[in-house]
Design a protein around this motif. Structure first.
Motif, PDB file in Angstrom:
ATOM      1  N   ARG A 115     -28.420-101.179  81.062  1.00 40.51           N
ATOM      2  CA  ARG A 115     -28.007-101.631  82.403  1.00 40.51           C
ATOM      3  C   ARG A 115     -29.097-102.519  83.019  1.00 40.51           C
ATOM      4  NH1 ARG A 115     -26.243 -97.932  87.665  1.00 40.51           N
ATOM      5  NH2 ARG A 115     -26.880 -99.437  89.240  1.00 40.51           N
ATOM      6  N   GLY A 116     -30.366-102.121  82.855  1.00 37.93           N
ATOM      7  CA  GLY A 116     -31.454-102.942  83.380  1.00 37.93           C
ATOM      8  C   GLY A 116     -31.496-104.317  82.740  1.00 37.93           C
ATOM      9  N   VAL A 117     -31.302-104.386  81.431  1.00 34.95           N
ATOM     10  CA  VAL A 117     -31.332-105.669  80.733  1.00 34.95           C
ATOM     11  C   VAL A 117     -30.181-106.566  81.195  1.00 34.95           C
ATOM     12  CG1 VAL A 117     -31.048-106.780  78.488  1.00 34.95           C
ATOM     13  CG2 VAL A 117     -32.548-104.790  78.709  1.00 34.95           C
ATOM     14  N   ILE A 118     -28.975-105.978  81.344  1.00 38.68           N
ATOM     15  CA  ILE A 118     -27.818-106.775  81.792  1.00 38.68           C
ATOM     16  C   ILE A 118     -28.064-107.345  83.185  1.00 38.68           C
ATOM     17  CG2 ILE A 118     -25.380-106.663  82.443  1.00 38.68           C
ATOM     18  CD1 ILE A 118     -24.990-104.567  80.241  1.00 38.68           C
ATOM     19  N   VAL A 119     -28.596-106.507  84.076  1.00 40.31           N
ATOM     20  CA  VAL A 119     -28.894-106.999  85.428  1.00 40.31           C
ATOM     21  C   VAL A 119     -29.962-108.088  85.372  1.00 40.31           C
ATOM     22  CG1 VAL A 119     -29.887-106.366  87.663  1.00 40.31           C
ATOM     23  CG2 VAL A 119     -28.173-104.890  86.600  1.00 40.31           C
ATOM     24  N   GLY A 120     -30.957-107.930  84.503  1.00 42.95           N
ATOM     25  CA  GLY A 120     -31.974-108.969  84.346  1.00 42.95           C
ATOM     26  C   GLY A 120     -31.372-110.293  83.895  1.00 42.95           C
ATOM     27  N   VAL A 121     -30.406-110.235  82.994  1.00 42.01           N
ATOM     28  CA  VAL A 121     -29.723-111.460  82.536  1.00 42.01           C
ATOM     29  C   VAL A 121     -28.929-112.092  83.682  1.00 42.01           C
ATOM     30  CG1 VAL A 121     -27.923-112.344  80.996  1.00 42.01           C
ATOM     31  CG2 VAL A 121     -29.612-110.708  80.135  1.00 42.01           C
ATOM     32  N   ILE A 122     -28.261-111.248  84.469  1.00 41.33           N
ATOM     33  CA  ILE A 122     -27.499-111.764  85.619  1.00 41.33           C
ATOM     34  C   ILE A 122     -28.422-112.482  86.601  1.00 41.33           C
ATOM     35  CG2 ILE A 122     -26.189-111.068  87.667  1.00 41.33           C
ATOM     36  CD1 ILE A 122     -24.934-108.854  85.946  1.00 41.33           C
ATOM     37  N   ILE A 123     -29.566-111.874  86.883  1.00 47.01           N
ATOM     38  CA  ILE A 123     -30.509-112.502  87.826  1.00 47.01           C
ATOM     39  C   ILE A 123     -31.061-113.804  87.249  1.00 47.01           C
ATOM     40  CG2 ILE A 123     -32.717-112.187  89.009  1.00 47.01           C
ATOM     41  CD1 ILE A 123     -32.096-109.167  89.044  1.00 47.01           C
ATOM     42  N   SER A 124     -31.293-113.831  85.952  1.00 48.53           N
ATOM     43  CA  SER A 124     -31.751-115.076  85.319  1.00 48.53           C
ATOM     44  C   SER A 124     -30.706-116.171  85.484  1.00 48.53           C
ATOM     45  CB  SER A 124     -32.022-114.836  83.828  1.00 48.53           C
ATOM     46  OG  SER A 124     -33.002-113.845  83.638  1.00 48.53           O
ATOM     47  N   ALA A 125     -29.435-115.792  85.330  1.00 48.92           N
ATOM     48  CA  ALA A 125     -28.351-116.771  85.482  1.00 48.92           C
ATOM     49  C   ALA A 125     -28.282-117.278  86.924  1.00 48.92           C
ATOM     50  CB  ALA A 125     -27.024-116.137  85.073  1.00 48.92           C
ATOM     51  N   VAL A 126     -28.468-116.357  87.888  1.00 48.32           N
ATOM     52  CA  VAL A 126     -28.487-116.776  89.301  1.00 48.32           C
ATOM     53  C   VAL A 126     -29.641-117.743  89.536  1.00 48.32           C
ATOM     54  CG1 VAL A 126     -28.835-116.002  91.680  1.00 48.32           C
ATOM     55  CG2 VAL A 126     -27.390-114.672  90.131  1.00 48.32           C
ATOM     56  N   GLY A 127     -30.812-117.420  88.973  1.00 51.98           N
ATOM     57  CA  GLY A 127     -31.976-118.296  89.129  1.00 51.98           C
ATOM     58  C   GLY A 127     -31.735-119.670  88.526  1.00 51.98           C
ATOM     59  N   ALA A 128     -30.993-119.725  87.421  1.00 54.73           N
ATOM     60  CA  ALA A 128     -30.718-121.003  86.763  1.00 54.73           C
ATOM     61  C   ALA A 128     -29.845-121.907  87.622  1.00 54.73           C
ATOM     62  CB  ALA A 128     -30.047-120.750  85.417  1.00 54.73           C
ATOM     63  N   VAL A 129     -29.093-121.300  88.546  1.00 51.23           N
ATOM     64  CA  VAL A 129     -28.282-122.104  89.468  1.00 51.23           C
ATOM     65  C   VAL A 129     -29.178-122.824  90.476  1.00 51.23           C
ATOM     66  CG1 VAL A 129     -26.518-121.975  91.287  1.00 51.23           C
ATOM     67  CG2 VAL A 129     -26.282-120.587  89.212  1.00 51.23           C
ATOM     68  N   PHE A 130     -30.287-122.177  90.834  1.00 55.14           N
ATOM     69  CA  PHE A 130     -31.155-122.723  91.880  1.00 55.14           C
ATOM     70  C   PHE A 130     -32.274-123.609  91.332  1.00 55.14           C
ATOM     71  CE2 PHE A 130     -29.118-119.219  93.990  1.00 55.14           C
ATOM     72  CZ  PHE A 130     -29.020-119.629  95.310  1.00 55.14           C
ATOM     73  N   THR A 131     -32.664-123.377  90.066  1.00 54.40           N
ATOM     74  CA  THR A 131     -33.781-124.152  89.518  1.00 54.40           C
ATOM     75  C   THR A 131     -33.655-124.256  88.015  1.00 54.40           C
ATOM     76  OG1 THR A 131     -36.203-124.312  89.419  1.00 54.40           O
ATOM     77  CG2 THR A 131     -35.253-122.116  89.240  1.00 54.40           C
ATOM     78  N   SER A 132     -34.334-125.216  87.450  1.00 52.62           N
ATOM     79  CA  SER A 132     -34.308-125.397  86.000  1.00 52.62           C
ATOM     80  C   SER A 132     -35.326-124.449  85.368  1.00 52.62           C
ATOM     81  CB  SER A 132     -34.660-126.848  85.658  1.00 52.62           C
ATOM     82  OG  SER A 132     -34.729-127.016  84.256  1.00 52.62           O
ATOM     83  N   VAL A 133     -34.826-123.501  84.593  1.00 49.89           N
ATOM     84  CA  VAL A 133     -35.722-122.502  83.999  1.00 49.89           C
ATOM     85  C   VAL A 133     -35.509-122.475  82.489  1.00 49.89           C
ATOM     86  CG1 VAL A 133     -34.011-120.692  84.445  1.00 49.89           C
ATOM     87  CG2 VAL A 133     -36.375-120.069  83.993  1.00 49.89           C
ATOM     88  N   GLY A 134     -36.589-122.410  81.767  1.00 52.63           N
ATOM     89  CA  GLY A 134     -36.511-122.315  80.313  1.00 52.63           C
ATOM     90  C   GLY A 134     -37.133-121.013  79.835  1.00 52.63           C
ATOM     91  N   VAL A 135     -37.109-120.798  78.547  1.00 52.50           N
ATOM     92  CA  VAL A 135     -37.729-119.609  77.955  1.00 52.50           C
ATOM     93  C   VAL A 135     -38.730-120.094  76.913  1.00 52.50           C
ATOM     94  CG1 VAL A 135     -37.355-117.486  76.671  1.00 52.50           C
ATOM     95  CG2 VAL A 135     -35.647-118.244  78.334  1.00 52.50           C
ATOM     96  N   GLU A 136     -40.005-120.068  77.274  1.00 54.67           N
ATOM     97  CA  GLU A 136     -41.042-120.607  76.399  1.00 54.67           C
ATOM     98  C   GLU A 136     -41.399-119.657  75.262  1.00 54.67           C
ATOM     99  OE1 GLU A 136     -42.359-123.595  76.579  1.00 54.67           O
ATOM    100  OE2 GLU A 136     -41.187-124.160  78.344  1.00 54.67           O
ATOM    101  N   ARG A 137     -41.326-118.350  75.512  1.00 53.91           N
ATOM    102  CA  ARG A 137     -41.695-117.346  74.506  1.00 53.91           C
ATOM    103  C   ARG A 137     -40.574-116.304  74.415  1.00 53.91           C
ATOM    104  NH1 ARG A 137     -45.000-120.758  74.169  1.00 53.91           N
ATOM    105  NH2 ARG A 137     -47.276-120.612  74.119  1.00 53.91           N
TER     106      ARG A 137
END
Length: 256
Positions: A115-137
């Motif tokens: 459940r924590g991981v799924i919520v983390g993915v959801i928040i990442s998706a919300v953040g991607a709407v507001f700013t350009s975010v990548g995953v370096e590592r």
């Protein structure tokens, strides 16, 4: 003998379905909360703050908000699931099943961490709407996400065994978890603090290393050695799973 016996898979599946079937209670609140976080701290105040650690402020706070949402939900799920089972006395069905105590603990831990991981993915998706975010590592990001959610799912199980009523669950979340998160480098960098008690307090806060590790996964920069952080956090998570197994064996909070 099967690696994952039917009872273990059944208990894990039941615990996962418990929160998946209630998306309005599980996934919508962190989605709305983080839209507000990114709107206020990222868009409205972000330009005034400028850059921190060489990145725009909205991008800097994104990993911290992901950690905040992920561990809060892992903790909440673990504590509520155990406490609710005790409160309504259906946890006895689990205790009298042929499952070993470690299998019971892992079933609750895995479902809560998921459940924590799924919520983390959801928040990442919300953040991607507001700013350009990548995953370096990406490997570090996955490793930290798994370790910190397992760790807080384990803390949540301890809380669920300890709590005497619903007020105790609220108290743990509001008076222990939240202060640790907010003083763990979610909204500021260690280098922005003056040398002294505040910097020392941040370095003593385990949350700082979790946020810093996830930030390393997203941005590729960290303020402390990510390998050391990951190693220590992994040991803490393994120790907490062991503690919970012992508590289940002794019937702490379960047979009172």
């Amino acid at each position: 003998m099967a690696v994952f016996p039917t009872g273990f898979k059944t208990l894990t599946r039941r615990e996962i379905l418990r929160f998946v079937r209630r998306p309005r209670n599980t996934f919508v609140p962190p989605l709305i909360t983080n839209v507000l976080y990114f709107s206020v701290f990222g868009v409205i105040l972000g330009d005034r703050v400028g850059q921190i650690a060489g990145v725009p402020y909205i991008l800097f706070i994104l990993p911290g908000l992901v950690v905040l949402g992920a561990i809060s939900n892992a903790f909440e799920n673990g504590s509520f699931s155990i406490f609710h089972g005790r409160w309504n006395e259906y946890i006895h069905e689990t205790l009298t099943s042929p499952l070993s105590y470690s299998q019971m603990v892992w079933a609750y831990t895995i479902s809560s961490a998921l459940r924590g991981v799924i919520v983390g993915v959801i928040i990442s998706a919300v953040g991607a709407v507001f700013t350009s975010v990548g995953v370096e590592r990406p490997l570090y990001l996955v490793a930290f996400a798994v370790v910190v959610t397992v760790l807080f799912a384990s803390f949540g199980i301890v809380g669920g065994l300890w709590a005497d009523d619903f007020d105790d669950l609220t108290m743990m979340n509001q008076f222990i978890l939240r202060p640790l998160v907010f003083f763990g480098g979610v909204f500021y960098a260690l280098e922005n603090l003056p040398e002294g008690p505040l910097q020392t307090a941040t370095l003593l806060n385990p949350m700082f290393y979790m946020v810093d590790g996830v930030r390393y996964g997203f941005l590729g920069t960290s303020e402390v050695n990510p390998n050391l952080s990951l190693g220590v956090l992994t040991l803490m998570a393994a120790a907490m799973v062991g503690v919970n197994t012992v508590l289940f064996k002794r019937g702490y909070g379960l047979t009172d």
